[in-house]
Design a protein around this motif. Structure first.
Motif, PDB file in Angstrom:
ATOM      1  N   HIS A  32       0.864  -1.177   0.000  1.00  0.00           N
ATOM      2  CA  HIS A  32       0.000   0.000   0.000  1.00  0.00           C
ATOM      3  C   HIS A  32       0.900   1.227   0.000  1.00  0.00           C
ATOM      4  O   HIS A  32       1.558   1.533   0.995  1.00  0.00           O
ATOM      5  N   ALA A  33       0.935   1.922  -1.124  1.00  0.00           N
ATOM      6  CA  ALA A  33       1.762   3.122  -1.270  1.00  0.00           C
ATOM      7  C   ALA A  33       0.925   4.360  -0.965  1.00  0.00           C
ATOM      8  O   ALA A  33      -0.208   4.483  -1.424  1.00  0.00           O
ATOM      9  N   GLN A  34       1.518   5.251  -0.205  1.00  0.00           N
ATOM     10  CA  GLN A  34       0.862   6.527   0.088  1.00  0.00           C
ATOM     11  C   GLN A  34       1.317   7.586  -0.913  1.00  0.00           C
ATOM     12  O   GLN A  34       0.608   8.543  -1.167  1.00  0.00           O
ATOM     13  N   HIS A  35       2.509   7.409  -1.410  1.00  0.00           N
ATOM     14  CA  HIS A  35       3.136   8.345  -2.338  1.00  0.00           C
ATOM     15  C   HIS A  35       4.171   7.585  -3.142  1.00  0.00           C
ATOM     16  O   HIS A  35       4.737   6.612  -2.651  1.00  0.00           O
ATOM     17  N   LEU A  36       4.450   8.046  -4.334  1.00  0.00           N
ATOM     18  CA  LEU A  36       5.585   7.532  -5.102  1.00  0.00           C
ATOM     19  C   LEU A  36       6.732   8.536  -5.068  1.00  0.00           C
ATOM     20  O   LEU A  36       7.863   8.210  -5.394  1.00  0.00           O
ATOM     21  N   LEU A  37       6.430   9.751  -4.651  1.00  0.00           N
ATOM     22  CA  LEU A  37       7.416  10.810  -4.523  1.00  0.00           C
ATOM     23  C   LEU A  37       8.526  10.394  -3.568  1.00  0.00           C
ATOM     24  O   LEU A  37       8.257   9.768  -2.533  1.00  0.00           O
ATOM     25  N   ASN A  38       9.749  10.704  -3.924  1.00  0.00           N
ATOM     26  CA  ASN A  38      10.962  10.418  -3.148  1.00  0.00           C
ATOM     27  C   ASN A  38      11.347   8.943  -3.138  1.00  0.00           C
ATOM     28  O   ASN A  38      12.443   8.602  -2.719  1.00  0.00           O
TER      29      ASN A  38
END
Length: 128
Positions: free
Chosen positions: A100-106
């Motif tokens: 479960h990804a909250q963001h792909l940023l960084n």
């Protein structure tokens, strides 16, 4: 169930909505008896880029990937082959039942391909 959560930043170094949400979600899942790991990026200029380190945040198992954005491009903030290699290894080592990804940023969008290649359910929550 083994659940891998990813987020662009995490507590206590970064305190904002996504970080607090991820911590509360992870803690609630632990409370339900699941095994949870949080993978996050950390901007630490004192460490070599792509260093992987582990720590605990309360009861949570957290893996940090040092990303100093050395490439200097917008694309590298969400698509980074070196981070993809690290994420592949982390996924294989942890063997989650879902991601479960909250963001792909960084981190890197390669986590989607990693989950797909292992036929793992993948969830992405778009917070911002």
């Amino acid at each position: 169930m083994r659940i891998l959560l990813t987020t662009h930043a995490f507590l206590p170094d970064s305190v904002a909505g996504v970080e607090v949400y991820t911590e509360r979600l992870a803690t609630a899942l632990l409370g339900l008896g699941h095994t949870v790991r949080v993978v996050t990026a950390v901007h630490d200029l004192a460490e070599a880029p792509y260093t992987v380190r582990r720590r605990s945040v309360g009861p949570l198992d957290v893996v940090e990937i040092v990303n100093t954005h050395a490439e200097g491009t917008l694309e590298a903030t969400y698509r980074n082959p070196e981070i993809d290699r690290i994420l592949d290894k982390l996924v294989l080592d942890f063997r989650p039942d879902c991601l479960h990804a909250q963001h792909l940023l960084n981190l890197s969008s390669g986590i989607i391909a990693s989950a797909s290649s292992l036929r793992l359910p993948f969830f992405l929550t778009l917070h911002d």
